[in-house]
Design an enzyme around this catalytic site. Sequence first.
Site, PDB file in Angstrom:
ATOM      1  N   ASN A 444     -10.919  22.874   3.351  1.00  0.00           N
ATOM      2  CA  ASN A 444     -10.033  22.699   4.499  1.00  0.00           C
ATOM      3  C   ASN A 444     -10.008  24.029   5.240  1.00  0.00           C
ATOM      4  O   ASN A 444      -9.358  24.974   4.813  1.00  0.00           O
ATOM      5  CB  ASN A 444      -8.627  22.300   3.994  1.00  0.00           C
ATOM      6  CG  ASN A 444      -7.628  22.215   5.127  1.00  0.00           C
ATOM      7  OD1 ASN A 444      -7.999  22.198   6.301  1.00  0.00           O
ATOM      8  ND2 ASN A 444      -6.336  22.144   4.777  1.00  0.00           N
ATOM      9  N   LYS A 446      -8.737  24.763   8.018  1.00  0.00           N
ATOM     10  CA  LYS A 446      -7.522  24.990   8.814  1.00  0.00           C
ATOM     11  C   LYS A 446      -7.922  25.533  10.188  1.00  0.00           C
ATOM     12  O   LYS A 446      -8.959  25.133  10.707  1.00  0.00           O
ATOM     13  CB  LYS A 446      -6.562  25.926   8.061  1.00  0.00           C
ATOM     14  CG  LYS A 446      -6.290  25.426   6.641  1.00  0.00           C
ATOM     15  CD  LYS A 446      -5.203  26.152   5.940  1.00  0.00           C
ATOM     16  CE  LYS A 446      -5.023  25.573   4.539  1.00  0.00           C
ATOM     17  NZ  LYS A 446      -3.969  26.201   3.800  1.00  0.00           N
ATOM     18  N   HIS A 531      -0.674  17.115   5.449  1.00  0.00           N
ATOM     19  CA  HIS A 531      -0.716  18.475   4.901  1.00  0.00           C
ATOM     20  C   HIS A 531       0.636  19.147   5.122  1.00  0.00           C
ATOM     21  O   HIS A 531       1.271  18.955   6.159  1.00  0.00           O
ATOM     22  CB  HIS A 531      -1.831  19.275   5.580  1.00  0.00           C
ATOM     23  CG  HIS A 531      -2.121  20.551   4.854  1.00  0.00           C
ATOM     24  ND1 HIS A 531      -1.330  21.666   4.978  1.00  0.00           N
ATOM     25  CD2 HIS A 531      -3.088  20.868   3.958  1.00  0.00           C
ATOM     26  CE1 HIS A 531      -1.801  22.627   4.190  1.00  0.00           C
ATOM     27  NE2 HIS A 531      -2.873  22.154   3.568  1.00  0.00           N
ATOM     28  N   GLU A 533       1.455  21.992   6.000  1.00  0.00           N
ATOM     29  CA  GLU A 533       1.578  22.797   7.228  1.00  0.00           C
ATOM     30  C   GLU A 533       1.885  21.905   8.434  1.00  0.00           C
ATOM     31  O   GLU A 533       2.638  22.281   9.333  1.00  0.00           O
ATOM     32  CB  GLU A 533       0.283  23.603   7.455  1.00  0.00           C
ATOM     33  CG  GLU A 533       0.196  24.785   6.487  1.00  0.00           C
ATOM     34  CD  GLU A 533      -1.216  25.159   6.069  1.00  0.00           C
ATOM     35  OE1 GLU A 533      -2.182  24.780   6.762  1.00  0.00           O
ATOM     36  OE2 GLU A 533      -1.353  25.815   5.009  1.00  0.00           O
ATOM     37  N   GLU A 603      -0.491  18.927  -3.564  1.00  0.00           N
ATOM     38  CA  GLU A 603      -0.526  20.344  -3.191  1.00  0.00           C
ATOM     39  C   GLU A 603       0.870  20.932  -3.248  1.00  0.00           C
ATOM     40  O   GLU A 603       1.659  20.766  -2.302  1.00  0.00           O
ATOM     41  CB  GLU A 603      -1.069  20.508  -1.762  1.00  0.00           C
ATOM     42  CG  GLU A 603      -2.492  20.027  -1.599  1.00  0.00           C
ATOM     43  CD  GLU A 603      -3.184  20.749  -0.442  1.00  0.00           C
ATOM     44  OE1 GLU A 603      -4.261  21.272  -0.668  1.00  0.00           O
ATOM     45  OE2 GLU A 603      -2.605  20.806   0.656  1.00  0.00           O
ATOM     46  N   GLY A 609      -2.052  28.985  -0.316  1.00  0.00           N
ATOM     47  CA  GLY A 609      -2.330  30.267   0.323  1.00  0.00           C
ATOM     48  C   GLY A 609      -1.559  31.429  -0.266  1.00  0.00           C
ATOM     49  O   GLY A 609      -1.551  32.517   0.296  1.00  0.00           O
ATOM     50  N   SER A 649      -4.306  27.458  -3.817  1.00  0.00           N
ATOM     51  CA  SER A 649      -4.945  28.625  -4.434  1.00  0.00           C
ATOM     52  C   SER A 649      -5.954  28.254  -5.515  1.00  0.00           C
ATOM     53  O   SER A 649      -6.083  28.956  -6.519  1.00  0.00           O
ATOM     54  CB  SER A 649      -3.891  29.582  -4.979  1.00  0.00           C
ATOM     55  OG  SER A 649      -3.075  30.034  -3.928  1.00  0.00           O
TER      56      SER A 649
HETATM   57  P1  PGA Z   1      -5.332  27.357  -0.343  1.00  0.00           P
HETATM   58  O1  PGA Z   1      -4.986  26.108   0.597  1.00  0.00           O
HETATM   59  O2  PGA Z   1      -6.484  26.936  -1.213  1.00  0.00           O
HETATM   60  O3  PGA Z   1      -5.711  28.469   0.592  1.00  0.00           O
HETATM   61  O4  PGA Z   1      -4.105  27.654  -1.133  1.00  0.00           O
HETATM   62  C1  PGA Z   1      -5.054  24.813   0.123  1.00  0.00           C
HETATM   63  C2  PGA Z   1      -4.728  23.824   1.233  1.00  0.00           C
HETATM   64  O5  PGA Z   1      -3.870  24.150   2.067  1.00  0.00           O
HETATM   65  O6  PGA Z   1      -5.329  22.749   1.286  1.00  0.00           O
END
Ligand code: PGA
Length: 687
Positions: A444, A446, A531, A533, A603, A609, A649
């Site tokens: 992803n 982003k 997601h 976000e 998630e 992140g 992560s």
């Molecule tokens: P990350 O993000 O691996 O950077 O923690 C995962 C995601 O948001 O899908």
Amino acid sequence: MISLRLIAAETARVLTGVVLIVSGLLKAIDPVGSALKIGEYLAPILDERWAWSGMISLTLSFVLCAGEFLLGAFLLMGIYRKLSARLSVAFFAGMTFISLYSLFADPVSDCGCFGDAIHLTHFETLLKNIVLLPLSYLVLRDARSLRHLFSRRERWLVAVLAVVGIVVFMVQNYRHLPLVDFRPYRVGTDLRAEMAREDSTLQAGLLATTRYIYERGGQEQAFTPEAIPDSSWRFVKVQEDATLAKYKAKYDFTPMDSLGNPFAEELLADPGVTLLLLAPHWNRASEGSIDEISELYTQSLSMGYRFYGLTASSAQEIADWRYLTGASYPMLLMDATPIRTMIRAYPGLVVLRGGKIIDKRSFTDFPTVEEVSRYLHHLREPNYIAPAPSLACTYLLLAWGALLILGFLRFWARKLHLTLYLKKRIHYPYKRKRSMRKNIVAGNWKMNKTLQEGTAFISELKSALSVKTLHCDVIIGAPFIHLATVASLAEGSPIGIAAENCADKAEGAYTGEVSAAMVASTGARYVILGHSERRAYYGEDNAILTEKVRLALANGLTPIFCIGEVKEEREAGKHFQVVEEQLAGTVFSLSPEDFSKVILAYEPVWAIGTGLTASSAQAQEIHAHIRQLIVKKYGETIADDCTILYGGSCNASNAEELFAQPDVDGGLIGGASLSVEKFLPIIEAFH
Ligand code: PGA
């Protein structure tokens, strides 16, 4: 499908790995011998009379032998693949250069690639390196695709074990005598018989290969040494056949007494016991066992044995040694080279009985003052055999073999999915029927990457995957603006493309929005929805998300639907409840047929992140819970077939453990999906 290119790389890896291990080990068995060989190569720049020149050669010998062994071992086990492959190309390139130099400049008689165990001519050595250099390049070209026996988390431990193992092995061989003696003077050799046999072969060789050229009346003629013509012929020259070299003497045992008379026959013909204390130069011999030597000498005499020093030292060096140690045993003289061939210790003991070598010892293994008497009595026993060298080396080798076998067993077990199967049998709460669910690693991006960066990434990933056997589906989630380009670039590859969002409206006057139909028209097949976000920054609630999922499905897209709790909810122990509500308010409103098309991604928001990851146990616990919720809602079959990814992560170092959990079917990867270098090992976590 395994590609031909990968088969070539794997084969080349095994060949170069085995050669490196064998040549490293054979040299490591005799570090002093390897140091002498290095000294021969370095003779033009390293004067052997310098006190530290021996130290330099010995250090280089340790580095070279251990390095060669480790490179081979790392290549075979698949740890630090890229680095090992790079170093082995450099190594074989260097060796090719040295063998070319040897072929033309002839600085040493034997290249010493395999110690004293296998002797190659300069030409054979060059040929060997010319074959191995391109093979090592094949390994380097696809280093990242090579299979590995140990995971990233285990590899440092294996590497440390390998380094310690080979260094201890070499130190053992250095302190005691080489574990296996490949030289002509090994224990058990009947030196007298061997030298007599060699003498007659040499005579026969001379007869067969040497011709005396005589001339008479302007006519030249060749005669064998047995048929020299009469005095009417005039001698011209001796002509030697090149094959004479193969009759070269192995045994250069030529001791002399202090008057310069040959002493070999005298030593070898004696049926009794003779102890020879050897050191090429007394001024460099260890003084650590002087008491033991004195005791050996005194008691040997009283038992009627003979005892000599054997050295290439000057009179002054001998006098210094006598002064320093009180040595009163007679000294015999011999060239330093055969002394070094006979024994690698400084000083060392060689025991002869009736011309046969019955024991050899380094000064570190001399019998102690208390043991001397018992030792000397043993030497009299007709069948006395010297005890085997220190067993530590043998144990070490066995341990190494066992480690490798374990690695291979585990590798095959994993290949056969035995471990996963067993884990599932233990942890999984209900019996699995034939499951349809897929393993998936999805990236992803982003709001990262320009179009050019995105296309470069896809091209690189595509070519990396082309030489791999994949055990999971691979998806890349890209910004809308990249979709059409990357989707057409990924065509014909295993990479599926996902949008990171789509509108909750089918079409119309919604400036700036992108509909599911538009996404589908680019060639993308998936869409990431829900997601955290999007939920947090763009206010997407359950109602909006349900609409998006419905539209995605209606346009033939597969939703990757994200759920997960925030930190406070986890801390309050509400995570089970949170995911249940998220599912109930969105995808659980779908028909069983539609729901079975959805991929779920758990998630935890606190892990996204942040570098914090749910432990594999935490992930398994909540994934199993989610599957149970699906069982309740849609039944076992749909639950069993539903792919549930973990996100937050997830990276190369934790992916393998996470994916090994029975209910974790892959990952949704953010940060680590931004470079192929970081993303590829995550895909490889599915073996
Ligand atoms: P990350 O993000 O691996 O950077 O923690 C995962 C995601 O948001 O899908």
